[in-house]
Design a protein around this motif. Structure first.
Motif, short mmCIF file in Angstrom:
data_model
loop_
_atom_site.label_atom_id
_atom_site.label_comp_id
_atom_site.label_asym_id
_atom_site.label_seq_id
_atom_site.Cartn_x
_atom_site.Cartn_y
_atom_site.Cartn_z
N ALA A 1 0.82 -1.21 0.00
CA ALA A 1 0.00 0.00 0.00
C ALA A 1 0.86 1.26 0.00
CB ALA A 1 -0.93 0.00 1.21
N ALA A 2 2.02 1.20 0.64
CA ALA A 2 2.89 2.36 0.72
C ALA A 2 3.73 2.56 -0.53
CB ALA A 2 3.82 2.22 1.94
N LEU A 3 4.04 1.48 -1.24
CA LEU A 3 5.01 1.55 -2.34
C LEU A 3 4.39 1.40 -3.73
CD1 LEU A 3 7.85 -0.61 -0.73
CD2 LEU A 3 7.74 1.88 -0.90
N CYS A 4 3.10 1.06 -3.82
CA CYS A 4 2.46 0.86 -5.12
C CYS A 4 1.35 1.88 -5.33
CB CYS A 4 1.86 -0.55 -5.21
SG CYS A 4 3.05 -1.86 -4.91
N ASP A 5 1.15 2.25 -6.56
CA ASP A 5 0.03 3.14 -6.88
C ASP A 5 -1.28 2.36 -6.95
OD1 ASP A 5 1.48 5.72 -7.37
OD2 ASP A 5 2.52 4.45 -8.81
N VAL A 6 -1.20 1.15 -7.50
CA VAL A 6 -2.35 0.25 -7.57
C VAL A 6 -1.82 -1.18 -7.42
CG1 VAL A 6 -4.35 -0.53 -8.89
CG2 VAL A 6 -3.51 1.82 -9.20
N PHE A 7 -2.52 -2.00 -6.66
CA PHE A 7 -2.20 -3.43 -6.62
C PHE A 7 -3.48 -4.20 -6.38
CE2 PHE A 7 -1.97 -2.16 -2.20
CZ PHE A 7 -2.38 -3.26 -1.45
N TYR A 8 -3.42 -5.51 -6.63
CA TYR A 8 -4.63 -6.27 -6.31
C TYR A 8 -4.30 -7.49 -5.48
CZ TYR A 8 -4.46 -9.86 -10.12
OH TYR A 8 -4.15 -10.90 -10.96
N ILE A 9 -5.27 -7.86 -4.67
CA ILE A 9 -5.13 -8.97 -3.73
C ILE A 9 -5.93 -10.13 -4.29
CG2 ILE A 9 -5.56 -9.73 -1.37
CD1 ILE A 9 -5.42 -6.76 -0.53
N GLY A 10 -5.23 -11.19 -4.69
CA GLY A 10 -5.88 -12.32 -5.32
C GLY A 10 -6.75 -13.11 -4.37
N CYS B 1 -6.93 -18.65 -3.55
CA CYS B 1 -6.98 -19.09 -2.15
C CYS B 1 -8.43 -19.32 -1.72
CB CYS B 1 -6.24 -18.14 -1.21
SG CYS B 1 -6.67 -16.42 -1.36
N ASP B 2 -9.19 -19.91 -2.67
CA ASP B 2 -10.48 -20.54 -2.37
C ASP B 2 -11.70 -19.61 -2.33
OD1 ASP B 2 -9.03 -22.85 -2.23
OD2 ASP B 2 -9.06 -23.01 -0.06
N THR B 3 -11.61 -18.37 -2.80
CA THR B 3 -12.83 -17.60 -2.93
C THR B 3 -13.64 -18.12 -4.11
OG1 THR B 3 -11.79 -15.92 -4.35
CG2 THR B 3 -11.78 -15.51 -1.97
N LEU B 4 -14.92 -17.86 -4.11
CA LEU B 4 -15.77 -18.29 -5.21
C LEU B 4 -15.41 -17.55 -6.49
CD1 LEU B 4 -19.25 -18.46 -3.43
CD2 LEU B 4 -17.80 -20.38 -4.10
N PHE B 5 -15.08 -16.27 -6.35
CA PHE B 5 -14.70 -15.45 -7.49
C PHE B 5 -14.09 -14.17 -6.95
CE2 PHE B 5 -18.44 -13.32 -6.14
CZ PHE B 5 -18.41 -12.05 -6.67
N GLY B 6 -13.43 -13.44 -7.85
CA GLY B 6 -13.08 -12.07 -7.54
C GLY B 6 -11.69 -11.84 -6.98
N GLU B 7 -11.22 -10.64 -7.24
CA GLU B 7 -9.97 -10.12 -6.69
C GLU B 7 -10.27 -8.72 -6.14
OE1 GLU B 7 -7.99 -12.55 -7.15
OE2 GLU B 7 -8.35 -13.41 -9.13
N THR B 8 -9.47 -8.28 -5.21
CA THR B 8 -9.67 -6.95 -4.62
C THR B 8 -8.61 -6.00 -5.15
OG1 THR B 8 -10.68 -7.79 -2.59
CG2 THR B 8 -9.69 -5.62 -2.49
N VAL B 9 -9.04 -5.00 -5.91
CA VAL B 9 -8.13 -3.97 -6.41
C VAL B 9 -7.99 -2.89 -5.35
CG1 VAL B 9 -7.72 -2.24 -8.19
CG2 VAL B 9 -8.77 -4.43 -8.80
#
Length: 213
Positions: free
Chosen positions: A62-71, A75-83
């Protein structure tokens, strides 16, 4: 040439390696100077965070990236990533852009949110990949003990042994893997990869095959 607007990296990388906090800091500093954005692909981020060699936290990203996403899917979610866009307003009218591209927004994002609410409880996301890393390390230790050569040494869930072509063909009859690239006329680099679906039984079977190959 087209003027670059953003640099895209992955944590962990396609070779199973990791960016250290020092490396990310150096990349960040250069991009700040050059007014470029840094985007980090985190499809396998849970595996990176669970790796003992990793020293980059979610807070560091969060401190070093302008945008990143958390897969989530790996790791077993039904769908989706968090940008994650740490700086509020960094991409003005983001939701409008999404709709203009024909991608509807899920109303309130409840289903996606519930999944990540669970993953972010009690440090689960940082540890959920541990079994994946441990499975890969057992396979890696077997390869080393049995005298296999490695194309690259990676501390995460991806392993790149160099196999004789005839051994690769024999292995393909029993195991699914990725053919990475030719090493020379007689050898090929393959990729073995563990994930959340990998069981202890899977690992034991592969270890036995590698020992008798």
């Amino acid at each position: 040439m087209v003027f670059p607007g953003m640099v895209y990296i992955s944590q962990l990388t396609e070779y199973g390696t990791l960016y250290s906090k020092k490396e990310l800091q150096a990349i960040h500093d250069v991009f700040q100077k050059e007014h470029l954005s840094l985007y980090v692909d985190g499809a396998c981020l849970a595996y990176a965070l669970a790796c003992p060699e990793n020293d980059v936290s979610l807070a560091d990203l969060a401190a070093l990236c302008d945008v990143f996403y958390i897969g989530g899917i790996k790791c077993d979610t039904l769908f989706g990533e968090t940008v994650v866009i740490p700086q509020y307003g960094y991409i003005p009218h983001l939701f409008t852009y999404i709709k203009q591209q024909g991608a509807p927004l899920i109303a309130k994002g409840r289903l996606l949110g519930i999944q990540f609410d669970v993953l972010f409880t009690d440090g689960l996301y940082e540890t959920i990949g541990q079994s994946v890393i441990q499975a890969a390390q057992r396979i890696l230790e077997t390869l080393i003990q049995e005298g296999y050569s490695l194309y690259i040494e990676a501390p995460t869930n991806q392993i790149f042994p160099i196999l004789k072509n005839e051994d690769m063909e024999a292995l393909s009859q029993q195991v699914k893997f990725s053919v990475w690239e030719p090493y020379d006329a007689y050898h090929t680099v393959v990729r073995l990869e563990t994930d959340r679906a990998t069981t202890d039984e899977d690992v034991e079977k592969l270890i036995l095959i590698l020992k008798i190959l």
